[in-house]
Enzyme design. Structure first.
Site, PDB file in Angstrom:
ATOM      1  N   ASN A   1       0.866  -1.176   0.000  1.00 35.43           N
ATOM      2  CA  ASN A   1       0.000   0.000   0.000  1.00 35.43           C
ATOM      3  C   ASN A   1       0.903   1.227   0.000  1.00 35.43           C
ATOM      4  OD1 ASN A   1      -1.811   2.032   0.477  1.00 35.43           O
ATOM      5  ND2 ASN A   1      -2.434   1.317   2.515  1.00 35.43           N
TER       6      ASN A   1
ATOM      7  N   LYS B   1       0.109   4.200  -0.329  1.00 38.55           N
ATOM      8  CA  LYS B   1      -0.564   5.381   0.243  1.00 38.55           C
ATOM      9  C   LYS B   1      -0.293   6.606  -0.638  1.00 38.55           C
ATOM     10  CE  LYS B   1      -0.387   3.219   4.735  1.00 38.55           C
ATOM     11  NZ  LYS B   1      -0.393   3.357   6.184  1.00 38.55           N
TER      12      LYS B   1
ATOM     13  N   HIS C   1      -9.978   1.080   4.407  1.00 41.05           N
ATOM     14  CA  HIS C   1      -8.724   1.294   5.157  1.00 41.05           C
ATOM     15  C   HIS C   1      -8.969   2.262   6.321  1.00 41.05           C
ATOM     16  CE1 HIS C   1      -4.656   2.523   6.154  1.00 41.05           C
ATOM     17  NE2 HIS C   1      -4.256   1.403   5.571  1.00 41.05           N
TER      18      HIS C   1
ATOM     19  N   GLU D   1      -7.298   4.631   7.488  1.00 39.18           N
ATOM     20  CA  GLU D   1      -7.021   6.054   7.213  1.00 39.18           C
ATOM     21  C   GLU D   1      -8.202   6.694   6.476  1.00 39.18           C
ATOM     22  OE1 GLU D   1      -3.198   5.465   5.382  1.00 39.18           O
ATOM     23  OE2 GLU D   1      -2.371   4.929   7.332  1.00 39.18           O
TER      24      GLU D   1
ATOM     25  N   GLU E   1      -5.965  -4.981  10.358  1.00 41.72           N
ATOM     26  CA  GLU E   1      -4.986  -3.937  10.644  1.00 41.72           C
ATOM     27  C   GLU E   1      -5.381  -3.188  11.908  1.00 41.72           C
ATOM     28  OE1 GLU E   1      -2.731  -2.702   6.869  1.00 41.72           O
ATOM     29  OE2 GLU E   1      -4.587  -1.567   6.905  1.00 41.72           O
TER      30      GLU E   1
ATOM     31  N   GLY F   1       1.578   2.433  10.842  1.00 46.71           N
ATOM     32  CA  GLY F   1       2.451   3.597  10.711  1.00 46.71           C
ATOM     33  C   GLY F   1       3.105   4.029  12.006  1.00 46.71           C
TER      34      GLY F   1
ATOM     35  N   SER G   1       2.803  -1.814  10.521  1.00 43.74           N
ATOM     36  CA  SER G   1       4.245  -1.786  10.827  1.00 43.74           C
ATOM     37  C   SER G   1       4.963  -3.100  10.508  1.00 43.74           C
ATOM     38  CB  SER G   1       4.484  -1.378  12.284  1.00 43.74           C
ATOM     39  OG  SER G   1       3.973  -0.068  12.510  1.00 43.74           O
TER      40      SER G   1
HETATM   41  P1  PGA Z   1       2.263   0.499   7.712  1.00 45.40           P
HETATM   42  O1  PGA Z   1       0.839   0.618   6.994  1.00 45.40           O
HETATM   43  O2  PGA Z   1       2.892  -0.792   7.200  1.00 45.40           O
HETATM   44  O3  PGA Z   1       3.031   1.719   7.282  1.00 45.40           O
HETATM   45  O4  PGA Z   1       2.023   0.432   9.169  1.00 45.40           O
HETATM   46  C1  PGA Z   1       0.038  -0.499   6.776  1.00 45.40           C
HETATM   47  C2  PGA Z   1      -1.264  -0.082   6.131  1.00 45.40           C
HETATM   48  O5  PGA Z   1      -1.804   0.963   6.513  1.00 45.40           O
HETATM   49  O6  PGA Z   1      -1.803  -0.767   5.247  1.00 45.40           O
END
Ligand code: PGA
Length: 256
Positions: free
Chosen positions: A11, A13, A96, A98, A166, A172, A212
């Site tokens: 991803n 982003k 997601h 976010e 997640e 993140g 992460s």
């Molecule tokens: P991250 O994000 O690996 O940077 O924690 C994972 C995600 O949001 O899909």
């Protein structure tokens, strides 16, 4: 050997440019195209989908989008429809955290997006997960069950349907869940899928862990029986780290 083909998705982003997206694709073609037994997906920003599709054409690496609107066409400035995506990619991330946190998305909007994506023949990566407050309050199970039930209301999932567990507190933050915590949550999600759809579709569903994930901790997650791959944010922007993650998933879980 796992019965389910694991799936590792990148991803990106809101990262990359025309140049860095092309460079990342080139590097991944060289490093993971040949890795067998694990499905590999790259999800760039919408504006680079065509570029990435072209850069990965003829490789074993698939392309996904990061969101989709539910209407087919119309006066919806700034939105992207399922038919627009189906020419450019196979997968699409939906729900997601976010999107839920910054853009007001809910279980209900995830449900509408999932329905529209499936009707168009896209493969969703349906994201769910509890916040830190919800976990601390002992509400993890309730939240995950609600997200599954409401997100999938009125939907018949296809064989091999992809869910990403997640936990919001791990995304993140550099603080991943443990393999044990993720395995437990994913087992719960699979039990719920079994009660909604029966054992066969639940056993065939691929449930990823995300939050992460990096080249070092991937092994801990892939060692768990219920975890079928990873959704990788930050670490997917570095070709060498993402390559390690894919290789580890193949080594520990690969069906080839
Ligand atoms: P991250 O994000 O690996 O940077 O924690 C994972 C995600 O949001 O899909």
């Amino acid at each position: 050997m796992s019965r389910r083909t694991p799936i590792v998705a990148a991803n990106w982003k809101m990262h990359t440019t025309v140049r860095t997206a092309a460079e990342l694709c080139q590097a991944l073609r060289e490093s993971i195209d040949e890795v067998r037994g694990v499905e590999k997906v790259v999800c760039p920003p919408f504006v680079f989908l065509a570029l990435v599709q072209q850069a990965l054409a003829g490789s074993s690496i698939k392309v996904g989008a990061q969101n989709v609107f539910w209407e087919e066409k119309g006066a919806f400035t700034g939105e992207i429809s399922p038919p627009m995506l189906s020419d450019l990619c196979e997968y699409v991330i939906i729900g997601h955290s976010e999107r839920r946190k910054y853009f007001g998305e809910t279980d209900e909007t995830a449900n509408r997006r999932l329905k529209a994506a499936l009707a168009e023949g896209l493969h969703p990566i349906f994201c769910i997960g509890e916040t830190a407050e919800e976990r601390q309050a002992g509400r993890t199970e309730e939240v995950l069950l609600r997200q599954v039930r409401q997100g999938l209301a009125g939907i018949e999932i296809p064989l091999g349907f992809v869910v990403a567990y997640e936990p919001v507190w791990a995304i993140g933050t550099g603080v991943p869940a443990t393999g044990e915590i993720a395995n437990e949550a994913i087992a719960l999600i699979r039990r719920e899928l079994a009660s909604l759809y029966g054992g066969q579709l639940a056993e065939a569903a691929r449930i990823q862990y995300g939050g992460s994930v990096d080249g070092v901790n991937i092994g801990e997650f892939m060692a768990e029986p219920e975890i079928d791959g990873a959704l990788v944010g930050g670490a997917s922007l570095k070709a060498d780290v993402f390559t390690t993650i894919v290789a580890e998933a193949a080594r520990l879980k690969g069906t080839a």
